[in-house]
Design an enzyme around this catalytic site. Sequence first.
Site, PDB file in Angstrom:
ATOM      1  N   LYS A  14      -3.336   2.978  -5.025  1.00  0.00           N
ATOM      2  CA  LYS A  14      -4.089   3.361  -6.225  1.00  0.00           C
ATOM      3  C   LYS A  14      -5.594   3.432  -5.953  1.00  0.00           C
ATOM      4  O   LYS A  14      -6.257   4.371  -6.357  1.00  0.00           O
ATOM      5  CB  LYS A  14      -3.818   2.376  -7.381  1.00  0.00           C
ATOM      6  N   ARG A  89      -0.772  -3.438 -17.354  1.00  0.00           N
ATOM      7  CA  ARG A  89       0.236  -4.036 -16.480  1.00  0.00           C
ATOM      8  C   ARG A  89       1.318  -4.762 -17.269  1.00  0.00           C
ATOM      9  O   ARG A  89       2.220  -5.357 -16.681  1.00  0.00           O
ATOM     10  CB  ARG A  89      -0.444  -5.066 -15.572  1.00  0.00           C
ATOM     11  N   ARG A 128      -3.756  -4.606   5.170  1.00  0.00           N
ATOM     12  CA  ARG A 128      -5.019  -4.630   4.428  1.00  0.00           C
ATOM     13  C   ARG A 128      -5.636  -6.026   4.470  1.00  0.00           C
ATOM     14  O   ARG A 128      -6.855  -6.178   4.528  1.00  0.00           O
ATOM     15  CB  ARG A 128      -4.761  -4.202   2.974  1.00  0.00           C
ATOM     16  N   ARG A 134      -9.193 -10.463   1.068  1.00  0.00           N
ATOM     17  CA  ARG A 134      -8.493 -10.888  -0.148  1.00  0.00           C
ATOM     18  C   ARG A 134      -7.417 -11.907   0.190  1.00  0.00           C
ATOM     19  O   ARG A 134      -6.483 -11.615   0.920  1.00  0.00           O
ATOM     20  CB  ARG A 134      -7.861  -9.678  -0.840  1.00  0.00           C
ATOM     21  N   ARG A 146       3.733 -10.848  -6.107  1.00  0.00           N
ATOM     22  CA  ARG A 146       3.067  -9.755  -6.841  1.00  0.00           C
ATOM     23  C   ARG A 146       4.037  -8.602  -7.072  1.00  0.00           C
ATOM     24  O   ARG A 146       4.045  -8.000  -8.149  1.00  0.00           O
ATOM     25  CB  ARG A 146       1.833  -9.279  -6.074  1.00  0.00           C
TER      26      ARG A 146
HETATM   27  P1  ADP Z   1      -2.991  -4.907  -6.435  1.00  0.00           P
HETATM   28  O1  ADP Z   1      -2.646  -3.650  -7.201  1.00  0.00           O
HETATM   29  O2  ADP Z   1      -3.027  -4.703  -4.958  1.00  0.00           O
HETATM   30  O3  ADP Z   1      -2.189  -6.104  -6.839  1.00  0.00           O
HETATM   31  P2  ADP Z   1      -5.354  -5.410  -8.080  1.00  0.00           P
HETATM   32  O4  ADP Z   1      -6.738  -5.481  -7.583  1.00  0.00           O
HETATM   33  O5  ADP Z   1      -5.007  -4.328  -9.035  1.00  0.00           O
HETATM   34  O6  ADP Z   1      -4.486  -5.300  -6.752  1.00  0.00           O
HETATM   35  O7  ADP Z   1      -4.949  -6.791  -8.761  1.00  0.00           O
HETATM   36  C1  ADP Z   1      -5.143  -8.038  -8.132  1.00  0.00           C
HETATM   37  C2  ADP Z   1      -4.781  -9.179  -9.085  1.00  0.00           C
HETATM   38  O8  ADP Z   1      -5.665  -9.143 -10.227  1.00  0.00           O
HETATM   39  C3  ADP Z   1      -3.383  -9.137  -9.697  1.00  0.00           C
HETATM   40  O9  ADP Z   1      -2.413  -9.722  -8.832  1.00  0.00           O
HETATM   41  C4  ADP Z   1      -3.587  -9.968 -10.983  1.00  0.00           C
HETATM   42  O10 ADP Z   1      -3.635 -11.351 -10.711  1.00  0.00           O
HETATM   43  C5  ADP Z   1      -4.990  -9.549 -11.413  1.00  0.00           C
HETATM   44  N1  ADP Z   1      -4.946  -8.403 -12.350  1.00  0.00           N
HETATM   45  C6  ADP Z   1      -5.459  -7.151 -12.110  1.00  0.00           C
HETATM   46  N2  ADP Z   1      -5.236  -6.336 -13.161  1.00  0.00           N
HETATM   47  C7  ADP Z   1      -4.565  -7.066 -14.087  1.00  0.00           C
HETATM   48  C8  ADP Z   1      -4.025  -6.796 -15.369  1.00  0.00           C
HETATM   49  N3  ADP Z   1      -4.124  -5.577 -15.937  1.00  0.00           N
HETATM   50  N4  ADP Z   1      -3.403  -7.797 -16.042  1.00  0.00           N
HETATM   51  C9  ADP Z   1      -3.299  -9.015 -15.505  1.00  0.00           C
HETATM   52  N5  ADP Z   1      -3.756  -9.349 -14.292  1.00  0.00           N
HETATM   53  C10 ADP Z   1      -4.382  -8.394 -13.572  1.00  0.00           C
END
Ligand code: ADP
Length: 191
Positions: A14, A89, A128, A134, A146
């Site tokens: 993404k 999400r 990554r 991270r 996740r």
């Molecule tokens: P990835 O898609 O690789 O998991 P993100 O940067 O989108 O990476 O998200 C990292 C973390 O941030 C998620 O595992 C969650 O803990 C938190 N997070 C991100 N977006 C949301 C969301 N919309 N609702 C709840 N938690 C979120």
Amino acid sequence: MLNLILFGPPGSGKGTQAEKLIEKYGIMHISTGDLFRYEMGNNTPLGLKAKEYMAKGELVPDEVTIGMLKNKVNSNPDAAGIIFDGFPRTIAQAKALDEFLQEKGMEVTALVALDVPEAELVARLLNRGKSSGRADDNDESIIRNRISVYKSETAQVFDYYSISGKSRLIPGVGTVDEIFNRLATAIDEAC
Ligand code: ADP
């Protein structure tokens, strides 16, 4: 006004595709993950709260996430459109987004979902993790959590937007440009 949800499991690409979409469509990019990492980096109360969940690969609670998202949108009233990356999400987040946009006389234009096999996701995230700094990319059990949270809480958001005919599934394996062309075709069809 193009309001696009860029959807897909962790590691589906993404962020990479968002960069190219910003360039092509001239719209704003909001990644809730990036916003949380920014808050964490600054040790704000919001960042400290988010860290508890992110470190385990769990979702940050809806009320926290939705509030942060609304603030970000409201502070950019002149945006020509928005790519929502990593949001919504959960179904609750999707409903909150729909109501919020509706109050502004807008709506979600389309949801484009990147489809990538699970083994490939794990491999990409571990790779990554070598350079991203991270913590949640460095541990295979957190990565698997996740992906399992994605299946149990997030995947339904695709079906939620299917009801109004807005969801599109895009094969997410191939070169970055191939995937980008598929996305752009789907987006241009939707608007
Ligand atoms: P990835 O898609 O690789 O998991 P993100 O940067 O989108 O990476 O998200 C990292 C973390 O941030 C998620 O595992 C969650 O803990 C938190 N997070 C991100 N977006 C949301 C969301 N919309 N609702 C709840 N938690 C979120």
